[in-house]
Design a protein around this motif. Structure first.
Motif, PDB file in Angstrom:
ATOM      1  N   PRO A  39       0.806  -1.223   0.000  1.00 22.57           N
ATOM      2  CA  PRO A  39       0.000   0.000   0.000  1.00 22.57           C
ATOM      3  C   PRO A  39       0.843   1.279   0.000  1.00 22.57           C
ATOM      4  O   PRO A  39       0.474   2.277  -0.619  1.00 22.57           O
ATOM      5  N   ARG A  40       1.990   1.255   0.660  1.00 25.22           N
ATOM      6  CA  ARG A  40       2.865   2.436   0.689  1.00 25.22           C
ATOM      7  C   ARG A  40       3.423   2.708  -0.706  1.00 25.22           C
ATOM      8  O   ARG A  40       3.434   3.858  -1.166  1.00 25.22           O
ATOM      9  N   PHE A  41       3.872   1.669  -1.383  1.00 21.21           N
ATOM     10  CA  PHE A  41       4.387   1.827  -2.742  1.00 21.21           C
ATOM     11  C   PHE A  41       3.289   2.356  -3.662  1.00 21.21           C
ATOM     12  O   PHE A  41       3.518   3.259  -4.460  1.00 21.21           O
ATOM     13  N   HIS A  42       2.101   1.795  -3.534  1.00 22.99           N
ATOM     14  CA  HIS A  42       0.955   2.244  -4.326  1.00 22.99           C
ATOM     15  C   HIS A  42       0.700   3.737  -4.118  1.00 22.99           C
ATOM     16  O   HIS A  42       0.514   4.497  -5.059  1.00 22.99           O
ATOM     17  N   ALA A  43       0.714   4.161  -2.853  1.00 21.86           N
ATOM     18  CA  ALA A  43       0.449   5.572  -2.535  1.00 21.86           C
ATOM     19  C   ALA A  43       1.526   6.478  -3.139  1.00 21.86           C
ATOM     20  O   ALA A  43       1.207   7.566  -3.654  1.00 21.86           O
ATOM     21  N   ILE A  44       2.775   6.043  -3.107  1.00 25.25           N
ATOM     22  CA  ILE A  44       3.852   6.846  -3.691  1.00 25.25           C
ATOM     23  C   ILE A  44       3.671   6.961  -5.201  1.00 25.25           C
ATOM     24  O   ILE A  44       3.893   8.028  -5.783  1.00 25.25           O
ATOM     25  N   CYS A  45       3.253   5.887  -5.845  1.00 19.46           N
ATOM     26  CA  CYS A  45       3.012   5.936  -7.294  1.00 19.46           C
ATOM     27  C   CYS A  45       1.854   6.859  -7.638  1.00 19.46           C
ATOM     28  O   CYS A  45       1.907   7.583  -8.636  1.00 19.46           O
ATOM     29  N   VAL A  46       0.814   6.850  -6.818  1.00 16.93           N
ATOM     30  CA  VAL A  46      -0.307   7.776  -7.019  1.00 16.93           C
ATOM     31  C   VAL A  46       0.168   9.211  -6.823  1.00 16.93           C
ATOM     32  O   VAL A  46      -0.169  10.100  -7.619  1.00 16.93           O
ATOM     33  N   ASP A  47       0.975   9.442  -5.791  1.00 18.29           N
ATOM     34  CA  ASP A  47       1.537  10.778  -5.572  1.00 18.29           C
ATOM     35  C   ASP A  47       2.378  11.217  -6.765  1.00 18.29           C
ATOM     36  O   ASP A  47       2.324  12.373  -7.185  1.00 18.29           O
ATOM     37  N   TYR A  48       3.149  10.291  -7.310  1.00 15.82           N
ATOM     38  CA  TYR A  48       3.983  10.591  -8.477  1.00 15.82           C
ATOM     39  C   TYR A  48       3.106  11.021  -9.656  1.00 15.82           C
ATOM     40  O   TYR A  48       3.402  12.010 -10.326  1.00 15.82           O
ATOM     41  N   GLU A  49       2.038  10.286  -9.893  1.00 13.88           N
ATOM     42  CA  GLU A  49       1.147  10.610 -11.014  1.00 13.88           C
ATOM     43  C   GLU A  49       0.534  11.998 -10.825  1.00 13.88           C
ATOM     44  O   GLU A  49       0.475  12.786 -11.769  1.00 13.88           O
ATOM     45  N   GLU A  50       0.098  12.307  -9.608  1.00 10.63           N
ATOM     46  CA  GLU A  50      -0.499  13.614  -9.343  1.00 10.63           C
ATOM     47  C   GLU A  50       0.529  14.728  -9.495  1.00 10.63           C
ATOM     48  O   GLU A  50       0.224  15.782 -10.063  1.00 10.63           O
ATOM     49  N   ALA A  51       1.745  14.500  -9.010  1.00  7.05           N
ATOM     50  CA  ALA A  51       2.801  15.512  -9.130  1.00  7.05           C
ATOM     51  C   ALA A  51       3.210  15.704 -10.593  1.00  7.05           C
ATOM     52  O   ALA A  51       3.431  16.840 -11.031  1.00  7.05           O
ATOM     53  N   VAL A  76       8.710  15.486  -8.295  1.00  2.26           N
ATOM     54  CA  VAL A  76       8.656  14.307  -9.172  1.00  2.26           C
ATOM     55  C   VAL A  76       9.979  13.543  -9.083  1.00  2.26           C
ATOM     56  O   VAL A  76       9.999  12.311  -8.984  1.00  2.26           O
ATOM     57  N   GLY A  77      11.089  14.260  -9.092  1.00  2.00           N
ATOM     58  CA  GLY A  77      12.394  13.617  -8.976  1.00  2.00           C
ATOM     59  C   GLY A  77      12.572  12.883  -7.655  1.00  2.00           C
ATOM     60  O   GLY A  77      13.111  11.762  -7.617  1.00  2.00           O
ATOM     61  N   GLU A  78      12.121  13.491  -6.574  1.00  2.00           N
ATOM     62  CA  GLU A  78      12.213  12.859  -5.256  1.00  2.00           C
ATOM     63  C   GLU A  78      11.352  11.598  -5.191  1.00  2.00           C
ATOM     64  O   GLU A  78      11.786  10.566  -4.658  1.00  2.00           O
ATOM     65  N   LEU A  79      10.151  11.675  -5.735  1.00  2.00           N
ATOM     66  CA  LEU A  79       9.270  10.510  -5.733  1.00  2.00           C
ATOM     67  C   LEU A  79       9.830   9.390  -6.608  1.00  2.00           C
ATOM     68  O   LEU A  79       9.757   8.220  -6.245  1.00  2.00           O
ATOM     69  N   GLU A  80      10.404   9.759  -7.752  1.00  2.00           N
ATOM     70  CA  GLU A  80      11.018   8.754  -8.619  1.00  2.00           C
ATOM     71  C   GLU A  80      12.157   8.044  -7.892  1.00  2.00           C
ATOM     72  O   GLU A  80      12.283   6.813  -7.962  1.00  2.00           O
ATOM     73  N   SER A  81      12.977   8.795  -7.179  1.00  2.00           N
ATOM     74  CA  SER A  81      14.076   8.194  -6.407  1.00  2.00           C
ATOM     75  C   SER A  81      13.541   7.247  -5.342  1.00  2.00           C
ATOM     76  O   SER A  81      14.081   6.152  -5.142  1.00  2.00           O
ATOM     77  N   GLU A  82      12.484   7.659  -4.672  1.00  2.00           N
ATOM     78  CA  GLU A  82      11.887   6.805  -3.648  1.00  2.00           C
ATOM     79  C   GLU A  82      11.326   5.522  -4.255  1.00  2.00           C
ATOM     80  O   GLU A  82      11.503   4.428  -3.709  1.00  2.00           O
ATOM     81  N   ILE A  83      10.673   5.639  -5.398  1.00  2.00           N
ATOM     82  CA  ILE A  83      10.132   4.466  -6.091  1.00  2.00           C
ATOM     83  C   ILE A  83      11.265   3.525  -6.478  1.00  2.00           C
ATOM     84  O   ILE A  83      11.187   2.304  -6.261  1.00  2.00           O
ATOM     85  N   LEU A  84      12.336   4.067  -7.049  1.00  2.00           N
ATOM     86  CA  LEU A  84      13.474   3.228  -7.437  1.00  2.00           C
ATOM     87  C   LEU A  84      14.117   2.555  -6.224  1.00  2.00           C
ATOM     88  O   LEU A  84      14.506   1.378  -6.298  1.00  2.00           O
ATOM     89  N   ASN A  85      14.227   3.266  -5.115  1.00  2.00           N
ATOM     90  CA  ASN A  85      14.781   2.668  -3.895  1.00  2.00           C
ATOM     91  C   ASN A  85      13.924   1.497  -3.416  1.00  2.00           C
ATOM     92  O   ASN A  85      14.450   0.453  -3.011  1.00  2.00           O
ATOM     93  N   LEU A  86      12.612   1.671  -3.462  1.00  2.00           N
ATOM     94  CA  LEU A  86      11.718   0.589  -3.036  1.00  2.00           C
ATOM     95  C   LEU A  86      11.784  -0.600  -3.990  1.00  2.00           C
ATOM     96  O   LEU A  86      11.744  -1.757  -3.554  1.00  2.00           O
ATOM     97  N   ILE A  87      11.896  -0.337  -5.284  1.00  4.34           N
ATOM     98  CA  ILE A  87      12.044  -1.428  -6.264  1.00  4.34           C
ATOM     99  C   ILE A  87      13.350  -2.171  -5.997  1.00  4.34           C
ATOM    100  O   ILE A  87      13.381  -3.410  -5.972  1.00  4.34           O
ATOM    101  N   ASN A  88      14.433  -1.421  -5.788  1.00  4.31           N
ATOM    102  CA  ASN A  88      15.724  -2.056  -5.518  1.00  4.31           C
ATOM    103  C   ASN A  88      15.691  -2.870  -4.229  1.00  4.31           C
ATOM    104  O   ASN A  88      16.269  -3.956  -4.159  1.00  4.31           O
ATOM    105  N   SER A  89      15.016  -2.361  -3.209  1.00  6.03           N
ATOM    106  CA  SER A  89      14.880  -3.106  -1.953  1.00  6.03           C
ATOM    107  C   SER A  89      14.104  -4.397  -2.164  1.00  6.03           C
ATOM    108  O   SER A  89      14.477  -5.437  -1.629  1.00  6.03           O
TER     109      SER A  89
END
Length: 95
Positions: A39-51, A76-89
């Motif tokens: 759910p956290r990853f989902h919320a970050i992706c939704v935030d990314y889309e809105e931003a 958008v850059g910060e959210l992208e970095s967070e998404i990539l960090n979560l994918i890498n984790s």
């Protein structure tokens, strides 16, 4: 030529996550999978889309929207970095 019909849920997800999927097309499978599992990853992706949508709107305003566009570009850059960090984790946990 035949048109590919996606299941309704997948079509909705494509729209909901269009910007991040366009930015990280090689990560599409992982993004879709994590969005359904975390759910956290989902919320970050939704935030990314809105931003990203807000960034596009402010970029279209012109000079008057320049400051806001810069702020949203940073977000958008910060959210992208967070998404990539979560994918890498997630990838590291699977290894």
């Amino acid at each position: 030529m035949a048109t590919l019909k996606l299941p309704e849920k997948q079509r909705l997800m494509t729209g909901k996550y269009r910007s991040i999927l366009e930015t990280l097309p090689r990560q599409e499978f992982k993004i879709r999978k994590l969005c359904t599992q975390d759910p956290r990853f989902h919320a970050i992706c939704v935030d990314y889309e809105e931003a990203a949508a807000a960034l596009r709107r402010w970029q279209n305003v012109g000079i008057k929207g320049e400051k806001m566009a810069q702020d949203f570009a940073r977000l958008v850059g910060e959210l992208e970095s967070e998404i990539l960090n979560l994918i890498n984790s997630a990838n590291a946990q699977q290894s």
